[in-house]
Design a protein around this motif. Structure first.
Motif, PDB file in Angstrom:
ATOM      1  N   TYR A  58       0.825  -1.188   0.000  1.00 58.12           N
ATOM      2  CA  TYR A  58       0.000   0.000   0.000  1.00 58.12           C
ATOM      3  C   TYR A  58       0.871   1.254   0.000  1.00 58.12           C
ATOM      4  N   ARG A  59       0.383   2.266  -0.686  1.00 58.14           N
ATOM      5  CA  ARG A  59       1.035   3.558  -0.609  1.00 58.14           C
ATOM      6  C   ARG A  59       0.606   4.226   0.699  1.00 58.14           C
ATOM      7  N   ASN A  60       1.484   5.027   1.261  1.00 56.36           N
ATOM      8  CA  ASN A  60       1.230   5.580   2.595  1.00 56.36           C
ATOM      9  C   ASN A  60      -0.096   6.317   2.758  1.00 56.36           C
ATOM     10  N   PRO A  61      -0.527   7.137   1.801  1.00 52.38           N
ATOM     11  CA  PRO A  61      -1.777   7.885   2.044  1.00 52.38           C
ATOM     12  C   PRO A  61      -3.009   7.001   2.263  1.00 52.38           C
ATOM     13  N   ARG A  65      -6.333   2.410   5.756  1.00 61.15           N
ATOM     14  CA  ARG A  65      -7.723   2.779   5.432  1.00 61.15           C
ATOM     15  C   ARG A  65      -8.272   1.940   4.278  1.00 61.15           C
ATOM     16  N   PHE A  66      -7.409   1.552   3.374  1.00 63.25           N
ATOM     17  CA  PHE A  66      -7.816   0.764   2.212  1.00 63.25           C
ATOM     18  C   PHE A  66      -7.307  -0.651   2.379  1.00 63.25           C
ATOM     19  N   ALA A  67      -8.073  -1.600   1.847  1.00 67.27           N
ATOM     20  CA  ALA A  67      -7.675  -3.000   1.887  1.00 67.27           C
ATOM     21  C   ALA A  67      -8.000  -3.664   0.559  1.00 67.27           C
ATOM     22  N   LEU A  84     -12.956   7.463   4.296  1.00 66.09           N
ATOM     23  CA  LEU A  84     -12.643   8.231   3.093  1.00 66.09           C
ATOM     24  C   LEU A  84     -12.549   9.719   3.386  1.00 66.09           C
ATOM     25  N   LYS A  85     -11.648  10.353   2.666  1.00 64.02           N
ATOM     26  CA  LYS A  85     -11.386  11.782   2.817  1.00 64.02           C
ATOM     27  C   LYS A  85     -11.651  12.477   1.481  1.00 64.02           C
ATOM     28  N   PRO A  86     -11.912  13.780   1.518  1.00 69.08           N
ATOM     29  CA  PRO A  86     -12.099  14.493   0.242  1.00 69.08           C
ATOM     30  C   PRO A  86     -10.920  14.330  -0.706  1.00 69.08           C
ATOM     31  N   GLU A  87      -9.726  14.209  -0.168  1.00 73.35           N
ATOM     32  CA  GLU A  87      -8.548  14.046  -1.033  1.00 73.35           C
ATOM     33  C   GLU A  87      -8.464  12.679  -1.687  1.00 73.35           C
TER      34      GLU A  87
END
Length: 122
Positions: A58-61, A65-67, A84-87
């Motif tokens: 996974y990439r750090n951002p 949070r993602f799987a 989830l974030k707006p970004e």
């Protein structure tokens, strides 16, 4: 032979979505699968991958949070996105590679899905 990404949509900050990437015409077992995303006005970036042996990176951002998961019997790779974030707003693409590696370079991926829009907004 194609990949079809689906599951995008509009979600509020803090919400969740699950994206799917279904392979047609070939067996997904023999490929590593990555998810990329492209935010408005930005280049497409690698964010996560599932290697042939189901090891993940996974990439750090998005880490934590993602799987990503795969169901080879259904020829489908899933991306579960939480908190989830707006970004995180972007078009999300899946892609396959014959390499048993997680690589970030787009040119190492031989087949791409069409992209699915994810919008995180209140």
């Amino acid at each position: 032979v194609q990949l079809q990404a689906s599951g995008g949509g509009l979600v509020q900050p803090g919400g969740s979505l699950r994206l799917s990437c279904k392979a047609s015409g070939f067996a997904l077992d023999y490929y590593s699968v990555a998810w990329f995303r492209q935010a408005p006005g930005k280049k497409r970036d690698w964010i996560v991958c599932s290697r042939k042996n189901d090891e993940k990176d996974y990439r750090n951002p998005v880490r934590g949070r993602f799987a990503v998961s795969r169901d080879n019997a259904k020829s489908t790779v899933y991306l579960q996105m939480s908190a989830l974030k707006p970004e995180d707003t972007a078009v999300y693409f899946c892609a396959t590679s014959t390499l048993d590696l997680c690589v970030v370079e787009e040119e190492m991926y031989n087949l791409w899905g069409q992209g699915t829009q994810v919008t995180v907004s209140s």
